[in-house]
Design a protein around this motif. Sequence first.
Motif, mmCIF file in Angstrom:
data_model
loop_
_atom_site.group_PDB
_atom_site.id
_atom_site.type_symbol
_atom_site.label_atom_id
_atom_site.label_comp_id
_atom_site.label_asym_id
_atom_site.label_seq_id
_atom_site.Cartn_x
_atom_site.Cartn_y
_atom_site.Cartn_z
ATOM 1 N N PRO A 58 0.830 -1.213 0.000
ATOM 2 C CA PRO A 58 0.000 0.000 0.000
ATOM 3 C C PRO A 58 0.862 1.259 0.000
ATOM 4 C CG PRO A 58 -0.861 -1.599 1.574
ATOM 5 C CD PRO A 58 0.463 -2.136 1.097
ATOM 6 N N GLY A 59 0.517 2.197 -0.865
ATOM 7 C CA GLY A 59 1.252 3.449 -0.946
ATOM 8 C C GLY A 59 2.480 3.403 -1.830
ATOM 9 N N ALA A 60 2.849 2.212 -2.330
ATOM 10 C CA ALA A 60 4.015 2.096 -3.205
ATOM 11 C C ALA A 60 3.619 2.407 -4.646
ATOM 12 C CB ALA A 60 4.610 0.691 -3.118
ATOM 13 N N GLU A 61 4.549 2.989 -5.390
ATOM 14 C CA GLU A 61 4.318 3.262 -6.806
ATOM 15 C C GLU A 61 4.535 1.947 -7.563
ATOM 16 O OE1 GLU A 61 5.263 3.665 -10.111
ATOM 17 O OE2 GLU A 61 3.291 4.625 -10.154
ATOM 18 N N PRO A 62 3.505 1.406 -8.237
ATOM 19 C CA PRO A 62 3.602 0.044 -8.748
ATOM 20 C C PRO A 62 4.371 -0.135 -10.046
ATOM 21 C CG PRO A 62 1.446 0.933 -9.256
ATOM 22 C CD PRO A 62 2.142 1.963 -8.392
ATOM 23 N N HIS A 63 4.578 0.925 -10.825
ATOM 24 C CA HIS A 63 5.176 0.766 -12.148
ATOM 25 C C HIS A 63 6.511 0.037 -12.097
ATOM 26 C CE1 HIS A 63 2.635 3.361 -14.834
ATOM 27 N NE2 HIS A 63 2.190 3.742 -13.655
ATOM 28 N N ASP A 64 7.368 0.411 -11.157
ATOM 29 C CA ASP A 64 8.714 -0.145 -11.114
ATOM 30 C C ASP A 64 8.947 -1.018 -9.886
ATOM 31 O OD1 ASP A 64 9.519 1.169 -13.502
ATOM 32 O OD2 ASP A 64 9.722 3.031 -12.371
ATOM 33 N N VAL A 65 7.913 -1.695 -9.427
ATOM 34 C CA VAL A 65 8.030 -2.544 -8.243
ATOM 35 C C VAL A 65 9.054 -3.654 -8.493
ATOM 36 C CG1 VAL A 65 6.183 -4.162 -8.899
ATOM 37 C CG2 VAL A 65 6.701 -3.781 -6.491
ATOM 38 N N GLU A 66 9.822 -3.971 -7.465
ATOM 39 C CA GLU A 66 10.748 -5.099 -7.500
ATOM 40 C C GLU A 66 10.277 -6.129 -6.481
ATOM 41 O OE1 GLU A 66 14.847 -4.126 -7.278
ATOM 42 O OE2 GLU A 66 14.668 -2.377 -8.598
ATOM 43 N N LEU A 67 10.417 -7.399 -6.813
ATOM 44 C CA LEU A 67 9.908 -8.463 -5.962
ATOM 45 C C LEU A 67 11.006 -9.050 -5.084
ATOM 46 C CD1 LEU A 67 7.589 -10.414 -8.442
ATOM 47 C CD2 LEU A 67 7.083 -8.386 -7.054
ATOM 48 N N THR A 68 10.620 -9.376 -3.863
ATOM 49 C CA THR A 68 11.531 -10.085 -2.960
ATOM 50 C C THR A 68 11.478 -11.571 -3.283
ATOM 51 O OG1 THR A 68 9.831 -10.501 -1.284
ATOM 52 C CG2 THR A 68 11.023 -8.390 -1.161
ATOM 53 N N ALA A 69 12.414 -12.306 -2.703
ATOM 54 C CA ALA A 69 12.422 -13.759 -2.895
ATOM 55 C C ALA A 69 11.125 -14.381 -2.385
ATOM 56 C CB ALA A 69 13.621 -14.361 -2.162
ATOM 57 N N ARG A 70 10.626 -13.874 -1.271
ATOM 58 C CA ARG A 70 9.390 -14.421 -0.714
ATOM 59 C C ARG A 70 8.204 -14.153 -1.645
ATOM 60 N NH1 ARG A 70 8.127 -16.801 3.604
ATOM 61 N NH2 ARG A 70 10.179 -16.385 4.510
ATOM 62 N N GLN A 71 8.177 -12.991 -2.267
ATOM 63 C CA GLN A 71 7.071 -12.685 -3.178
ATOM 64 C C GLN A 71 7.114 -13.565 -4.426
ATOM 65 O OE1 GLN A 71 7.887 -8.409 -3.365
ATOM 66 N NE2 GLN A 71 5.815 -8.032 -2.613
ATOM 67 N N VAL A 72 8.315 -13.828 -4.926
ATOM 68 C CA VAL A 72 8.435 -14.750 -6.050
ATOM 69 C C VAL A 72 7.940 -16.139 -5.637
ATOM 70 C CG1 VAL A 72 10.028 -15.859 -7.671
ATOM 71 C CG2 VAL A 72 10.316 -13.452 -7.092
ATOM 72 N N GLY A 73 8.239 -16.517 -4.388
ATOM 73 C CA GLY A 73 7.729 -17.779 -3.874
ATOM 74 C C GLY A 73 6.215 -17.802 -3.793
ATOM 75 N N GLU A 74 5.591 -16.664 -3.462
ATOM 76 C CA GLU A 74 4.128 -16.578 -3.425
ATOM 77 C C GLU A 74 3.541 -16.790 -4.810
ATOM 78 O OE1 GLU A 74 3.164 -12.818 -1.731
ATOM 79 O OE2 GLU A 74 3.957 -13.314 0.256
ATOM 80 N N VAL A 75 4.195 -16.218 -5.808
ATOM 81 C CA VAL A 75 3.743 -16.414 -7.187
ATOM 82 C C VAL A 75 3.812 -17.888 -7.558
ATOM 83 C CG1 VAL A 75 4.274 -15.926 -9.614
ATOM 84 C CG2 VAL A 75 4.362 -14.080 -7.927
ATOM 85 N N SER A 76 4.909 -18.522 -7.196
ATOM 86 C CA SER A 76 5.101 -19.934 -7.523
ATOM 87 C C SER A 76 4.073 -20.833 -6.843
ATOM 88 C CB SER A 76 6.513 -20.358 -7.125
ATOM 89 O OG SER A 76 6.739 -21.713 -7.447
ATOM 90 N N GLY A 77 3.663 -20.465 -5.631
ATOM 91 C CA GLY A 77 2.761 -21.330 -4.868
ATOM 92 C C GLY A 77 1.293 -20.991 -4.958
ATOM 93 N N ALA A 78 0.933 -19.920 -5.662
ATOM 94 C CA ALA A 78 -0.456 -19.477 -5.702
ATOM 95 C C ALA A 78 -1.339 -20.398 -6.534
ATOM 96 C CB ALA A 78 -0.526 -18.063 -6.272
ATOM 97 N N GLY A 79 -2.603 -20.450 -6.156
ATOM 98 C CA GLY A 79 -3.575 -21.190 -6.953
ATOM 99 C C GLY A 79 -3.966 -20.412 -8.195
ATOM 100 N N VAL A 80 -4.073 -19.088 -8.054
ATOM 101 C CA VAL A 80 -4.387 -18.195 -9.174
ATOM 102 C C VAL A 80 -3.540 -16.936 -9.017
ATOM 103 C CG1 VAL A 80 -6.161 -16.771 -10.279
ATOM 104 C CG2 VAL A 80 -6.751 -19.059 -9.441
ATOM 105 N N ILE A 81 -3.007 -16.438 -10.120
ATOM 106 C CA ILE A 81 -2.247 -15.189 -10.136
ATOM 107 C C ILE A 81 -2.964 -14.230 -11.073
ATOM 108 C CG2 ILE A 81 -0.007 -14.135 -10.599
ATOM 109 C CD1 ILE A 81 0.789 -17.393 -10.671
ATOM 110 N N VAL A 82 -3.299 -13.058 -10.590
ATOM 111 C CA VAL A 82 -3.971 -12.057 -11.421
ATOM 112 C C VAL A 82 -3.029 -10.874 -11.587
ATOM 113 C CG1 VAL A 82 -6.053 -10.671 -11.756
ATOM 114 C CG2 VAL A 82 -6.184 -12.804 -10.438
ATOM 115 N N TYR A 83 -2.641 -10.598 -12.812
ATOM 116 C CA TYR A 83 -1.685 -9.516 -13.077
ATOM 117 C C TYR A 83 -2.095 -8.777 -14.337
ATOM 118 C CZ TYR A 83 0.552 -12.142 -16.898
ATOM 119 O OH TYR A 83 0.812 -12.793 -18.078
#
Length: 305
Positions: A58-83
């Motif tokens: 929340p409050g972050a500018e999303p255009h140039d967001v960088e992902l942490t290792a944990r967030q990449v792990g969330e993508v890998s483990g999600a049932g659905v990813i909406v982007y």
Amino acid sequence: MMRRLLPALLLLPALTGCGGDSAGADGKLSVVTAFYPLQFVSERVGGDAVSVSTLTKPGAEPHDVELTARQVGEVSGAGVIVYLGGFQPAVDDAVKQNGGDRALDATTAVETLSAQEADDHAGEGDAHAEEEHGGTDPHVWLDPVRLAAIADKVAERLGKADPAHAADFTARAATLRAELTALDGEYKAGLANCARRELVTSHTAFGYLASRYDLAQIGITGIDPETEPSPQRLAAVAAEAKEHGTTTIFFETLVSPKVAETIAKEVGAKTAVLDPIEGLTDDSADYFSVMRANLTALKLGLECS
């Protein structure tokens, strides 16, 4: 871009195990969303059958967001990813590497505009503008009609992942569509009679809104709000604003208002906030409340009766 993700990718086995798990700790379908508008839709459509998280704080500018290792792990483990394809390069990379057939690109639900089509001030000798206008305007959620189509697509995708709740997802999407249709009606009525229809903004984010409600967007910066406008573009926007008798220059909440204030001072206009709803800064706000605040600002700035 991939260099930013390599350390995170190397840590994926430790974070996700073999193959990941599509259910959250509470047993609900795990849905990872790229940023706030998609989080909002997924929560409204999914209801209590899903567990929704977002990759943009929340409050972050999303255009140039960088992902942490944990967030990449969330993508890998999600049932659905909406982007939203093409909007956040780091998210696109993570989805490409780890999303598989669990990812939904929201742009597939709607007709998109090119950046050139989104900016009525394009093509006037600004090299930066010409470079940006080779792409697509990603800000589809600022058109309530298009967001309703995205909600329907999200319901369909959630239903495939969780067939037992498919009917509930469809019903919630229909409820959300009705609310968005009502919002569309408010905008049509509120912006029907205005002293001017030129919308001068610090960030070229309102092309879909302008197209839907017969406004002409004139952006100071391009699609990416962090990019500095050239002197030629600043001069051209100021000249355009003076020509149309612009009385309000709009800026957004997540970036500096200095450029908008500079143009406003030059043309003798005031400034006002127009929120692209890329990330909320107020816990009590949601998509509808911000869109209605935007409508109020537009009616005042464009002198609508």
